[in-house]
Design a protein around this motif. Sequence first.
Motif, PDB file in Angstrom:
ATOM      1  N   LEU B 149      -9.311  29.624 -27.096  1.00  0.00           N
ATOM      2  CA  LEU B 149      -8.859  28.244 -27.293  1.00  0.00           C
ATOM      3  C   LEU B 149      -9.581  27.298 -26.323  1.00  0.00           C
ATOM      4  O   LEU B 149      -9.995  26.204 -26.711  1.00  0.00           O
ATOM      5  N   ALA B 150      -9.737  27.747 -25.077  1.00  0.00           N
ATOM      6  CA  ALA B 150     -10.456  26.917 -24.103  1.00  0.00           C
ATOM      7  C   ALA B 150     -11.895  26.711 -24.564  1.00  0.00           C
ATOM      8  O   ALA B 150     -12.441  25.616 -24.472  1.00  0.00           O
ATOM      9  N   TYR B 151     -12.501  27.776 -25.105  1.00  0.00           N
ATOM     10  CA  TYR B 151     -13.876  27.660 -25.590  1.00  0.00           C
ATOM     11  C   TYR B 151     -13.957  26.692 -26.768  1.00  0.00           C
ATOM     12  O   TYR B 151     -14.946  25.988 -26.928  1.00  0.00           O
ATOM     13  N   GLU B 152     -12.896  26.684 -27.575  1.00  0.00           N
ATOM     14  CA  GLU B 152     -12.902  25.732 -28.701  1.00  0.00           C
ATOM     15  C   GLU B 152     -12.857  24.301 -28.195  1.00  0.00           C
ATOM     16  O   GLU B 152     -13.427  23.401 -28.807  1.00  0.00           O
ATOM     17  N   ILE B 153     -12.169  24.101 -27.070  1.00  0.00           N
ATOM     18  CA  ILE B 153     -12.143  22.749 -26.499  1.00  0.00           C
ATOM     19  C   ILE B 153     -13.544  22.367 -26.023  1.00  0.00           C
ATOM     20  O   ILE B 153     -14.025  21.266 -26.301  1.00  0.00           O
ATOM     21  N   TYR B 154     -14.234  23.284 -25.356  1.00  0.00           N
ATOM     22  CA  TYR B 154     -15.621  22.980 -24.954  1.00  0.00           C
ATOM     23  C   TYR B 154     -16.453  22.643 -26.188  1.00  0.00           C
ATOM     24  O   TYR B 154     -17.292  21.750 -26.168  1.00  0.00           O
ATOM     25  N   GLU B 155     -16.211  23.408 -27.230  1.00  0.00           N
ATOM     26  CA  GLU B 155     -16.992  23.243 -28.460  1.00  0.00           C
ATOM     27  C   GLU B 155     -16.813  21.836 -29.023  1.00  0.00           C
ATOM     28  O   GLU B 155     -17.772  21.218 -29.487  1.00  0.00           O
ATOM     29  N   GLU B 156     -15.590  21.333 -28.965  1.00  0.00           N
ATOM     30  CA  GLU B 156     -15.330  19.980 -29.447  1.00  0.00           C
ATOM     31  C   GLU B 156     -16.065  18.949 -28.583  1.00  0.00           C
ATOM     32  O   GLU B 156     -16.476  17.907 -29.059  1.00  0.00           O
ATOM     33  N   VAL B 157     -16.198  19.257 -27.298  1.00  0.00           N
ATOM     34  CA  VAL B 157     -16.778  18.271 -26.389  1.00  0.00           C
ATOM     35  C   VAL B 157     -18.296  18.333 -26.396  1.00  0.00           C
ATOM     36  O   VAL B 157     -18.975  17.315 -26.398  1.00  0.00           O
ATOM     37  N   CYS B 158     -18.860  19.555 -26.416  1.00  0.00           N
ATOM     38  CA  CYS B 158     -20.315  19.631 -26.252  1.00  0.00           C
ATOM     39  C   CYS B 158     -21.004  20.446 -27.339  1.00  0.00           C
ATOM     40  O   CYS B 158     -22.220  20.452 -27.398  1.00  0.00           O
ATOM     41  N   GLY B 159     -20.258  21.138 -28.165  1.00  0.00           N
ATOM     42  CA  GLY B 159     -20.883  21.863 -29.256  1.00  0.00           C
ATOM     43  C   GLY B 159     -21.152  23.327 -28.988  1.00  0.00           C
ATOM     44  O   GLY B 159     -21.515  24.049 -29.902  1.00  0.00           O
ATOM     45  N   SER B 160     -21.014  23.776 -27.745  1.00  0.00           N
ATOM     46  CA  SER B 160     -21.243  25.202 -27.524  1.00  0.00           C
ATOM     47  C   SER B 160     -20.142  25.803 -26.667  1.00  0.00           C
ATOM     48  O   SER B 160     -19.284  25.085 -26.147  1.00  0.00           O
ATOM     49  N   LEU B 184      -6.114  20.745 -26.469  1.00  0.00           N
ATOM     50  CA  LEU B 184      -5.718  20.764 -25.066  1.00  0.00           C
ATOM     51  C   LEU B 184      -4.193  20.781 -24.954  1.00  0.00           C
ATOM     52  O   LEU B 184      -3.620  21.528 -24.153  1.00  0.00           O
ATOM     53  N   GLU B 185      -3.540  19.966 -25.807  1.00  0.00           N
ATOM     54  CA  GLU B 185      -2.066  19.955 -25.789  1.00  0.00           C
ATOM     55  C   GLU B 185      -1.519  21.320 -26.153  1.00  0.00           C
ATOM     56  O   GLU B 185      -0.559  21.801 -25.552  1.00  0.00           O
ATOM     57  N   LYS B 186      -2.156  21.937 -27.142  1.00  0.00           N
ATOM     58  CA  LYS B 186      -1.726  23.274 -27.554  1.00  0.00           C
ATOM     59  C   LYS B 186      -1.876  24.244 -26.380  1.00  0.00           C
ATOM     60  O   LYS B 186      -0.984  25.046 -26.095  1.00  0.00           O
ATOM     61  N   PHE B 187      -3.000  24.133 -25.694  1.00  0.00           N
ATOM     62  CA  PHE B 187      -3.254  25.010 -24.554  1.00  0.00           C
ATOM     63  C   PHE B 187      -2.180  24.808 -23.484  1.00  0.00           C
ATOM     64  O   PHE B 187      -1.597  25.755 -22.971  1.00  0.00           O
ATOM     65  N   LEU B 188      -1.899  23.539 -23.185  1.00  0.00           N
ATOM     66  CA  LEU B 188      -0.924  23.240 -22.133  1.00  0.00           C
ATOM     67  C   LEU B 188       0.474  23.707 -22.523  1.00  0.00           C
ATOM     68  O   LEU B 188       1.272  24.095 -21.672  1.00  0.00           O
ATOM     69  N   ALA B 189       0.756  23.665 -23.825  1.00  0.00           N
ATOM     70  CA  ALA B 189       2.091  24.058 -24.262  1.00  0.00           C
ATOM     71  C   ALA B 189       2.257  25.569 -24.299  1.00  0.00           C
ATOM     72  O   ALA B 189       3.300  26.109 -23.929  1.00  0.00           O
ATOM     73  N   GLU B 190       1.205  26.276 -24.730  1.00  0.00           N
ATOM     74  CA  GLU B 190       1.376  27.710 -24.994  1.00  0.00           C
ATOM     75  C   GLU B 190       0.912  28.599 -23.852  1.00  0.00           C
ATOM     76  O   GLU B 190       1.458  29.682 -23.632  1.00  0.00           O
ATOM     77  N   TYR B 191      -0.097  28.148 -23.114  1.00  0.00           N
ATOM     78  CA  TYR B 191      -0.673  29.056 -22.136  1.00  0.00           C
ATOM     79  C   TYR B 191       0.285  29.470 -21.007  1.00  0.00           C
ATOM     80  O   TYR B 191       0.282  30.627 -20.610  1.00  0.00           O
ATOM     81  N   PRO B 192       1.149  28.539 -20.502  1.00  0.00           N
ATOM     82  CA  PRO B 192       2.060  28.969 -19.436  1.00  0.00           C
ATOM     83  C   PRO B 192       2.889  30.191 -19.809  1.00  0.00           C
ATOM     84  O   PRO B 192       3.076  31.097 -18.996  1.00  0.00           O
ATOM     85  N   LYS B 193       3.355  30.241 -21.075  1.00  0.00           N
ATOM     86  CA  LYS B 193       4.159  31.396 -21.495  1.00  0.00           C
ATOM     87  C   LYS B 193       3.320  32.669 -21.441  1.00  0.00           C
ATOM     88  O   LYS B 193       3.790  33.726 -21.019  1.00  0.00           O
ATOM     89  N   VAL B 194       2.073  32.540 -21.887  1.00  0.00           N
ATOM     90  CA  VAL B 194       1.195  33.710 -21.916  1.00  0.00           C
ATOM     91  C   VAL B 194       0.897  34.183 -20.500  1.00  0.00           C
ATOM     92  O   VAL B 194       0.934  35.378 -20.195  1.00  0.00           O
ATOM     93  N   LEU B 195       0.644  33.217 -19.626  1.00  0.00           N
ATOM     94  CA  LEU B 195       0.336  33.577 -18.244  1.00  0.00           C
ATOM     95  C   LEU B 195       1.554  34.226 -17.585  1.00  0.00           C
ATOM     96  O   LEU B 195       1.430  35.193 -16.831  1.00  0.00           O
ATOM     97  N   LYS B 196       2.734  33.708 -17.924  1.00  0.00           N
ATOM     98  CA  LYS B 196       3.962  34.282 -17.367  1.00  0.00           C
ATOM     99  C   LYS B 196       4.081  35.740 -17.819  1.00  0.00           C
ATOM    100  O   LYS B 196       4.391  36.630 -17.026  1.00  0.00           O
ATOM    101  N   GLU B 197       3.811  35.941 -19.093  1.00  0.00           N
ATOM    102  CA  GLU B 197       3.937  37.293 -19.611  1.00  0.00           C
ATOM    103  C   GLU B 197       2.886  38.222 -19.003  1.00  0.00           C
ATOM    104  O   GLU B 197       3.159  39.389 -18.711  1.00  0.00           O
ATOM    105  N   PHE B 198       1.696  37.652 -18.792  1.00  0.00           N
ATOM    106  CA  PHE B 198       0.619  38.404 -18.138  1.00  0.00           C
ATOM    107  C   PHE B 198       1.069  38.817 -16.734  1.00  0.00           C
ATOM    108  O   PHE B 198       0.853  39.947 -16.301  1.00  0.00           O
ATOM    109  N   GLU B 199       1.716  37.885 -16.050  1.00  0.00           N
ATOM    110  CA  GLU B 199       2.205  38.196 -14.708  1.00  0.00           C
ATOM    111  C   GLU B 199       3.311  39.249 -14.759  1.00  0.00           C
ATOM    112  O   GLU B 199       3.348  40.145 -13.928  1.00  0.00           O
TER     113      GLU B 199
END
Lengths: 180, 409
Positions: B149-160, B184-199
């Motif tokens: 998802l983070a890479y998709e955000i880069y892709e939107e900004v610069c194409g790669s 980015l909003e999706k990332f901010l909303a969903e990633y904390p849960k994933v990181l929590k679970e990772f922890e």
Amino acid sequence: MSTTETYSHIQEIITKQFADKVFNFQETYGMLSFEAPKELNLEVLGFLTNHPELGFAFMTDLCAVHFPDKKGAELQVVYHMHNLEKNVRIRFKVSTAIEDPTVASAAILYPTANWMERETYDFFGVIFTGHPNLKRILNVDEMTYFPLRKEFPLEDQTRIDKDDEMFGRGGNLLTQSLQN
Amino acid sequence: MFDARTPIPLPEGSIEQQTTTLNLGPTHPATHGVFQNILQLDGERIVSTEQTVGYIHRAFEKLSERRPLYQITPITDRLNYCSSPINNMGWHMTCEKLLGIQTPKRVDYLRIIIMELSRITDHLICNSIVGVDTGAFTGFLYVMQYRELAYEIYEEVCGSRLTTNIGRVGGFERNFNNTAFTKLEKFLAEYPKVLKEFENLFNRNRIFMERTQGTGAISAERALAYGFTGPNLRAAGVDYDVRIHSPYSSYEDFEFDVPVGTTGDNYDRFMVRNGEMWQSLRLIDHAYKKIQEFKGAEAEVFHAEVPEYYLPKKEDVYTKMEALIWHFKIIMGETAIPAGEVYHSVEGGNGELGFYFISDGGRTPYRLHFRRPCFIYYQAYPELSKNAMLSDAIITLSSLNLIAGELDA
């Protein structure tokens, strides 16, 4: 204290110790830099590190620059030191002639300098005397020259004498059209 | 022909030798990159380590001496390729420092969003690989979709995606579009849960703790002597962070904590990186809120007004004379660059990434030196792995966050 005041204070302390042996104090882009003769490099580094007010104990970077036009001082070794407590950086340079490219090694004082000096030797041929293991690090051991010196320019990208058609330069088609 | 009666000639002293020599790498699946270590083993315990580096040396510093500024940006991509946007922006900021360009606040905040996203992707890879090396593959696969998802955000900004070549001297090549912000909003909303679970998966996991605690430890004094920076230094208890010590890109406008460890072992390095991911999320969230506060014309700013160095829009290049001239001048390196020497550093994914740029006023740098954090701290590896079990040394190698591209330049 503002940075300029800090720098003039630092300069005062250093010149008080080394008098006219240290020279060329400059403040460029927010960093104080100065030079010293290469015989004094360890003495100056030790002073920068151990002086209670200076405390530049963290070696951030060590690299070299080649100036072919400066006769007798072709190779310059540049140290970047950092005082982490007061957050002040300083740049310190020594120069050496390319015929006798020896500079005393700082690897015993700063373990971090070990590989950085090896890298500098590898690319510029600066011989750090007293280094525990001075051999090439990124290039192959069999290499006989020091590639970052300025006498090795990179290939001219506009040359057409190479048969390199697939890469868009030279090649039979282009040479033929030039001959016609 | 092989004759079984004649003995195979062995190197002198090899029979009396009490240790086993093991070649770990250069292409070993456990080293996650091109690293060679010649180990002397006593059973499974490491007696000494000799590293060989330089397998993927690509002469970046030499290449840079022939390239105008914008052609150096793709080179920086290939240093620490897990967080290329930080390298790109570090390079652009070095140029801005030399050229005396002030960037607008909105550009700074957009840069912070991208840089902190790439810090997350960098730490994510490192920590999940530490997990893989201790035997937990799940975490690695689970978090990968958020790196995507983070890479998709880069892709939107610069194409790669991986080697991003993002941004320009003075800002970004284009404004962030709505898709980028939605993602980015999706990332901010969903990633904390994933990181929590990772922890949850690792932090108090007994197997993980026993594998990582007390292995690969380094004291603060030794870490400083070896020139450690970044999370590895902070894990040893020194709170040095370039973002706070020499703020760039308006980091001074933000409030965030610097997680530190105490023992400098693999577990602390893991925990510091996890802590930093939470702080990065906080920074992104805050920066995004600040960006939404810009109104009117200010809300559309995405670069500084420096036509001498900022590449004009492609549409303008095709239709307007002036833009075409600037385009050619910039690409050919014909715009004036002041002579001078500048050192600029940014907090990269694995430490202080410095650019020492000497310009003689020519079209290309006279000399460009990269201070590559992992080249510098990899020196400590023999000390970290001495007397360790072989399997622990593998975890140490991963938890140092060594990136071969950066190491070998």
